[in-house]
Design an enzyme around this catalytic site. Structure first.
Site, PDB file in Angstrom:
ATOM      1  N   GLY A   1       0.835  -1.199   0.000  1.00  0.00           N
ATOM      2  CA  GLY A   1       0.000   0.000   0.000  1.00  0.00           C
ATOM      3  C   GLY A   1       0.871   1.251   0.000  1.00  0.00           C
ATOM      4  O   GLY A   1       1.880   1.294   0.691  1.00  0.00           O
TER       5      GLY A   1
ATOM      6  N   THR B   1       4.887   2.147   6.165  1.00  0.00           N
ATOM      7  CA  THR B   1       3.482   1.765   6.275  1.00  0.00           C
ATOM      8  C   THR B   1       2.776   2.751   7.193  1.00  0.00           C
ATOM      9  O   THR B   1       3.341   3.148   8.221  1.00  0.00           O
ATOM     10  CB  THR B   1       3.252   0.334   6.822  1.00  0.00           C
ATOM     11  OG1 THR B   1       1.870   0.204   7.194  1.00  0.00           O
ATOM     12  CG2 THR B   1       4.090  -0.005   8.030  1.00  0.00           C
TER      13      THR B   1
ATOM     14  N   ASP C   1       0.475   1.894   8.948  1.00  0.00           N
ATOM     15  CA  ASP C   1       0.027   1.100  10.103  1.00  0.00           C
ATOM     16  C   ASP C   1       1.016   1.130  11.267  1.00  0.00           C
ATOM     17  O   ASP C   1       0.655   0.802  12.385  1.00  0.00           O
ATOM     18  CB  ASP C   1      -0.193  -0.361   9.683  1.00  0.00           C
ATOM     19  CG  ASP C   1      -1.179  -0.497   8.540  1.00  0.00           C
ATOM     20  OD1 ASP C   1      -2.009   0.410   8.369  1.00  0.00           O
ATOM     21  OD2 ASP C   1      -1.098  -1.504   7.809  1.00  0.00           O
TER      22      ASP C   1
ATOM     23  N   ARG D   1     -25.544  13.834  17.990  1.00  0.00           N
ATOM     24  CA  ARG D   1     -25.349  12.461  17.505  1.00  0.00           C
ATOM     25  C   ARG D   1     -24.037  11.887  18.015  1.00  0.00           C
ATOM     26  O   ARG D   1     -23.122  12.636  18.360  1.00  0.00           O
ATOM     27  CB  ARG D   1     -25.222  12.463  15.966  1.00  0.00           C
ATOM     28  CG  ARG D   1     -26.486  12.686  15.233  1.00  0.00           C
ATOM     29  CD  ARG D   1     -26.164  12.866  13.757  1.00  0.00           C
ATOM     30  NE  ARG D   1     -27.380  12.944  12.981  1.00  0.00           N
ATOM     31  CZ  ARG D   1     -27.467  13.546  11.796  1.00  0.00           C
ATOM     32  NH1 ARG D   1     -26.404  14.113  11.253  1.00  0.00           N
ATOM     33  NH2 ARG D   1     -28.601  13.547  11.149  1.00  0.00           N
TER      34      ARG D   1
ATOM     35  N   ARG E   1      -4.165   7.706   3.340  1.00  0.00           N
ATOM     36  CA  ARG E   1      -2.916   7.375   2.633  1.00  0.00           C
ATOM     37  C   ARG E   1      -2.540   8.416   1.586  1.00  0.00           C
ATOM     38  O   ARG E   1      -1.482   8.300   0.955  1.00  0.00           O
ATOM     39  CB  ARG E   1      -3.052   6.006   1.956  1.00  0.00           C
ATOM     40  CG  ARG E   1      -3.197   4.862   2.925  1.00  0.00           C
ATOM     41  CD  ARG E   1      -2.429   3.640   2.497  1.00  0.00           C
ATOM     42  NE  ARG E   1      -2.572   3.256   1.132  1.00  0.00           N
ATOM     43  CZ  ARG E   1      -3.120   2.104   0.714  1.00  0.00           C
ATOM     44  NH1 ARG E   1      -3.619   1.259   1.601  1.00  0.00           N
ATOM     45  NH2 ARG E   1      -3.161   1.808  -0.552  1.00  0.00           N
TER      46      ARG E   1
HETATM   47  O1  F6P Z   1      -1.275  -1.500   5.169  1.00  0.00           O
HETATM   48  C1  F6P Z   1      -1.789  -0.262   4.828  1.00  0.00           C
HETATM   49  C2  F6P Z   1      -3.285  -0.347   4.631  1.00  0.00           C
HETATM   50  O2  F6P Z   1      -3.756   0.962   4.320  1.00  0.00           O
HETATM   51  C3  F6P Z   1      -4.061  -0.949   5.786  1.00  0.00           C
HETATM   52  O3  F6P Z   1      -4.243  -0.053   6.853  1.00  0.00           O
HETATM   53  C4  F6P Z   1      -5.333  -1.349   5.081  1.00  0.00           C
HETATM   54  O4  F6P Z   1      -5.986  -2.435   5.736  1.00  0.00           O
HETATM   55  C5  F6P Z   1      -4.829  -1.794   3.744  1.00  0.00           C
HETATM   56  O5  F6P Z   1      -3.581  -1.173   3.531  1.00  0.00           O
HETATM   57  C6  F6P Z   1      -5.755  -1.461   2.597  1.00  0.00           C
HETATM   58  O6  F6P Z   1      -5.229  -2.020   1.451  1.00  0.00           O
HETATM   59  P1  F6P Z   1      -5.690  -1.692  -0.031  1.00  0.00           P
HETATM   60  O7  F6P Z   1      -5.119  -0.352  -0.397  1.00  0.00           O
HETATM   61  O8  F6P Z   1      -5.104  -2.778  -0.844  1.00  0.00           O
HETATM   62  O9  F6P Z   1      -7.193  -1.649  -0.034  1.00  0.00           O
END
Ligand code: F6P
Length: 347
Positions: free
Chosen positions: A10, A129, A131, A166, A280
């Site tokens: 990713g 990443t 993450d 909400r 991202r």
């Molecule tokens: O590993 C990075 C990430 O953005 C994760 O947080 C997420 O689960 C995954 O990639 C999403 O992947 P894709 O871009 O293939 O949908």
């Protein structure tokens, strides 16, 4: 000396800053030539290249994404009766005169790099990443940007939640690690933060939500995409697995599950915002630009030293080298004591 560069898995903000740093230092200080490989491991597998010189990396420091493209291609996925992925990559590298490869990626990309190194390819790894789940480095670049994007979204959701009385559920990424949820939730003043490392009780979440309404504020629940209720089976949307065999967790519906449960159990309106790939995209933060640049500089130094089979990593404020085998050995998840730091702010 010709050095290949690829970005796999990713994408995340900061990839271009690494590429720029690698090329700038490699050309200016070491007199190296570079070859860019397109779309992660697909590039060296198919010999698909793009020119990579100082001119090609001008102006890319603040740009999100990757000028090389990326993919989740697994070079070790079955190749049928033909040559293996590793053999094809070795042949293509030899044909292109590439002496060393810098692989910029997360767990999957670096896992493949580890295996290729074992098969004789001169590889240096760079961890990325959003993450932040790689055990061998304190931080990966991309994470800080993703957290800031999520924090800004939470700030905005506070005002609309309060106008409408909400509950707002914010679903963030992170796969099996709750780092983005924890940091964005802390920074954004969440009513409760739910992470994969600690299965949650829907009853307790609803108590927090009701308490926040009683204090005349509207609750924001930050939930990581991989979070799971403790007491019941969550029938998540099955989205299959990627080419590395990992479950796809993005948009599987945990945020909507929570909104439905909160409405049913508290009688209050609830809405869900799934931030998804917004986390991202776009320009990297200063922290990520600096970290990515430092990783790039140290990665090309590792190539210069012939320190193959290593990944550059951040340890406190220093950039160090760790063996690739160590880089992907453990997934860094949120320890209970870190989660406990956020708990006084719940409810
Ligand atoms: O590993 C990075 C990430 O953005 C994760 O947080 C997420 O689960 C995954 O990639 C999403 O992947 P894709 O871009 O293939 O949908």
């Amino acid at each position: 000396m010709r050095v290949g560069v690829l970005t796999g898995g990713g994408d995340c903000p900061g990839l271009n800053a690494v590429i720029r740093a690698v090329v700038r230092k490699g050309v200016q200080e070491y007199g190296y030539e570079f070859v860019g490989f397109r779309d992660g491991w697909r590039g060296p597998l198919e010999g698909d290249t793009v020119p990579l010189d100082v001119q090609a990396v001008r102006g890319i420091l603040p740009r999100g994404g990757t000028i090389l493209g990326t993919s989740r291609t697994n070079p070790f996925a079955g190749s049928g009766s033909g040559p293996s992925g590793a053999e094809r990559i070795k042949d293509n590298l030899a044909g292109l005169g590439v002496d060393a490869l810098i692989a910029i990626g997360g767990e999957d990309t670096l896992g493949a790099a580890t295996k290729l190194y074992a098969e004789g390819v001169n590889v240096v790894g760079v961890p990325k990443t959003i993450d932040n789940d790689l055990g061998a480095t304190d931080y990966t670049f991309g994470f800080d940007t993703a957290v800031n994007i999520a924090m800004e979204a939470i700030d905005r959701l506070h005002t609309t939640a309060e106008s409408h009385h909400r509950a707002l559920i914010v679903e963030v990424m992170g796969r099996h690690a709750g780092w983005i949820a924890l940091h964005a939730g802390l920074a954004g003043g969440a009513n409760v933060i739910l992470i994969p490392e600690k299965p949650f009780s829907i009853e307790q979440v609803c108590k927090y939500v009701e308490h926040r309404f009683q204090t005349r504020y509207s609750p924001i629940v930050v939930v990581a995409e991989g979070a799971q209720p403790a007491d019941e089976e969550f029938a998540a949307a099955d989205q299959g697995v990627d080419s590395f065999g990992h479950a796809r967790l993005a948009n599987r519906g945990v945020g909507q599950l929570l909104a439905d449960q909160i409405e049913q159990r508290t009688g209050k309106e609830a809405r869900t915002a799934v931030l998804g790939h917004i986390q991202r995209g776009g320009t990297p933060t200063a922290f990520d630009r600096v970290l990515a640049t430092r990783f790039g500089v140290h990665a090309i130094d590792a190539v210069h030293d012939g320190a193959y089979g290593n990944m550059v990593a951040l340890r406190a404020t220093d950039i160090i080298r760790v063996p690739l085998t160590e880089a992907t050995a453990t997934l860094k998840t949120v320890p209970p004591e870190r989660y406990a730091e956020a708990e006084p702010f719940f409810g």
